[in-house]
Design a protein around this motif. Structure first.
Motif, PDB file in Angstrom:
ATOM      1  N   TYR A  37      22.126  52.883 -11.077  1.00 19.87           N
ATOM      2  CA  TYR A  37      23.065  52.651 -12.228  1.00 19.87           C
ATOM      3  C   TYR A  37      24.444  53.181 -11.692  1.00 19.87           C
ATOM      4  O   TYR A  37      25.478  52.695 -12.316  1.00 19.87           O
ATOM      5  CB  TYR A  37      22.474  53.467 -13.473  1.00 19.87           C
ATOM      6  N   ASN A  38      24.460  54.109 -10.770  1.00 21.86           N
ATOM      7  CA  ASN A  38      25.864  54.542 -10.332  1.00 21.86           C
ATOM      8  C   ASN A  38      26.363  53.622  -9.138  1.00 21.86           C
ATOM      9  O   ASN A  38      27.545  54.034  -8.632  1.00 21.86           O
ATOM     10  CB  ASN A  38      25.774  56.019  -9.782  1.00 21.86           C
ATOM     11  N   ASP A  39      25.520  52.696  -8.769  1.00 24.06           N
ATOM     12  CA  ASP A  39      26.090  51.766  -7.798  1.00 24.06           C
ATOM     13  C   ASP A  39      25.897  50.597  -7.877  1.00 24.06           C
ATOM     14  O   ASP A  39      24.681  49.619  -7.270  1.00 24.06           O
ATOM     15  CB  ASP A  39      25.459  52.236  -6.282  1.00 24.06           C
ATOM     16  N   VAL A  40      26.263  49.921  -8.922  1.00 19.74           N
ATOM     17  CA  VAL A  40      26.210  48.363  -9.201  1.00 19.74           C
ATOM     18  C   VAL A  40      26.598  47.413  -8.391  1.00 19.74           C
ATOM     19  O   VAL A  40      28.133  47.408  -8.116  1.00 19.74           O
ATOM     20  CB  VAL A  40      26.634  48.225 -10.614  1.00 19.74           C
ATOM     21  N   PRO A  41      25.906  46.665  -7.461  1.00 21.68           N
ATOM     22  CA  PRO A  41      26.515  45.522  -6.879  1.00 21.68           C
ATOM     23  C   PRO A  41      27.305  44.666  -7.609  1.00 21.68           C
ATOM     24  O   PRO A  41      27.325  44.575  -8.889  1.00 21.68           O
ATOM     25  CB  PRO A  41      25.049  44.890  -6.366  1.00 21.68           C
ATOM     26  N   ASP A  42      28.461  43.989  -6.982  1.00 26.23           N
ATOM     27  CA  ASP A  42      29.233  43.225  -7.551  1.00 26.23           C
ATOM     28  C   ASP A  42      28.637  41.982  -7.941  1.00 26.23           C
ATOM     29  O   ASP A  42      27.565  41.585  -7.639  1.00 26.23           O
ATOM     30  CB  ASP A  42      30.395  42.756  -6.568  1.00 26.23           C
ATOM     31  N   HIS A  43      28.881  41.584  -9.145  1.00 29.05           N
ATOM     32  CA  HIS A  43      28.494  40.335  -9.673  1.00 29.05           C
ATOM     33  C   HIS A  43      26.916  40.206  -9.847  1.00 29.05           C
ATOM     34  O   HIS A  43      26.170  39.287  -9.846  1.00 29.05           O
ATOM     35  CB  HIS A  43      28.646  39.195  -8.899  1.00 29.05           C
ATOM     36  N   ALA A  44      26.409  41.355 -10.382  1.00 24.87           N
ATOM     37  CA  ALA A  44      24.845  41.529 -10.795  1.00 24.87           C
ATOM     38  C   ALA A  44      24.868  42.397 -12.089  1.00 24.87           C
ATOM     39  O   ALA A  44      25.651  42.562 -12.575  1.00 24.87           O
ATOM     40  CB  ALA A  44      24.517  42.343  -9.559  1.00 24.87           C
ATOM     41  N   THR A  45      23.483  41.959 -12.518  1.00 20.52           N
ATOM     42  CA  THR A  45      23.294  42.667 -13.664  1.00 20.52           C
ATOM     43  C   THR A  45      21.940  43.578 -13.432  1.00 20.52           C
ATOM     44  O   THR A  45      21.218  43.414 -12.344  1.00 20.52           O
ATOM     45  CB  THR A  45      22.609  41.545 -14.869  1.00 20.52           C
ATOM     46  N   LEU A  46      21.906  44.787 -14.099  1.00 24.44           N
ATOM     47  CA  LEU A  46      21.111  45.604 -13.957  1.00 24.44           C
ATOM     48  C   LEU A  46      19.923  45.734 -14.782  1.00 24.44           C
ATOM     49  O   LEU A  46      20.059  45.245 -16.265  1.00 24.44           O
ATOM     50  CB  LEU A  46      21.558  47.284 -14.094  1.00 24.44           C
ATOM     51  N   VAL A  47      18.601  46.058 -14.624  1.00 23.69           N
ATOM     52  CA  VAL A  47      17.734  45.949 -15.601  1.00 23.69           C
ATOM     53  C   VAL A  47      16.393  47.013 -15.185  1.00 23.69           C
ATOM     54  O   VAL A  47      16.184  47.191 -13.873  1.00 23.69           O
ATOM     55  CB  VAL A  47      16.900  44.832 -15.697  1.00 23.69           C
ATOM     56  N   GLY A  48      16.013  47.725 -16.052  1.00 27.46           N
ATOM     57  CA  GLY A  48      14.862  48.795 -15.784  1.00 27.46           C
ATOM     58  C   GLY A  48      13.566  48.146 -15.991  1.00 27.46           C
ATOM     59  O   GLY A  48      13.332  47.599 -17.233  1.00 27.46           O
TER      60      GLY A  48
END
Length: 215
Positions: A37-48
């Motif tokens: 969560y502290n290193d989000v790639p550009d143009h990406a969405t995060l999900v757990g």
């Protein structure tokens, strides 16, 4: 100064091929990797998912795409973002190429909605080394059961021009395998396992040949 340049090893033609239906949509891919969560790639969405954080990004043939009227490609990125958790559960980590096709895209195929069909059919159906279910099986347990699959396999075996011709003839005669009842399929893709090359043969005049004479 001239340097020695080796001629590459010649590949054998009569090795296994996989002939699949070529779908007329738009080339797409989804990239899935573990993230922070502290290193989000550009143009990406995060999900757990199950206690692990994943980053998902979408792309067209030429660029990274994101949801939005001017940044997406026929809504593929929006679909990836909206279904991120299920895509992680189905596909797992990796870069997954396929065709995004259906309503409003190229031929349309007379279907309602749109689908993502993966090119790597072996990967789609293969049971994992850890004994886990295949991607195909996992897809059937999610809400995406009718929105994600693999391109239809028309022949798998030793290279054979006749088998390729037969596949084209069947498509022309009986219509699409991916969308039964649709009478104007595009053609086939031929994956050669030893060269790892993909070749296309279409049902239009650009590839008219022996298969047409046999039709």
């Amino acid at each position: 100064m001239h340097e020695f340049i080796e001629w590459p090893k010649t590949k054998r033609l009569f090795r296994d091929i996989v002939v699949t239906e070529k779908l007329d949509g738009t080339n797409s891919a989804v990239h899935i990797s573990q993230a922070d969560y502290n290193d989000v790639p550009d143009h990406a969405t995060l999900v757990g998912v199950d206690g692990t954080v994943y980053a998902l990004s979408a792309q067209s043939r030429k660029r990274i795409i994101t949801p939005g009227k001017t940044t997406d490609n026929y809504g593929f990125a929006g679909w990836v973002y909206d279904n991120a958790a299920d895509l992680v559960r189905i596909l797992g980590e990796g870069l997954h190429f396929g065709e995004w096709w259906g309503s409003g895209i190229q031929r349309g195929y007379g279907i309602a909605g749109r689908r993502f069909s993966l090119f790597n059919t072996e990967r789609w159906y293969k049971t994992g080394e850890d004994g886990l279910d295949s991607m195909a099986t996992r897809a059937g347990t999610t809400a995406l059961f009718d929105q994600i699959d693999a391109v239809p396999v028309l022949y798998s075996g030793t290279f054979s021009e006749q088998r390729i011709t037969d596949a084209l003839h069947d498509l022309k005669t009986f219509g699409s395998k991916a969308a039964p009842g649709f009478r104007n399929p595009e053609g086939v893709c031929v994956y050669h396992t030893q060269t790892r090359g993909v070749f296309k043969v279409t049902l239009d005049n650009n590839d008219a040949g022996k298969w047409e004479a046999a039709a």
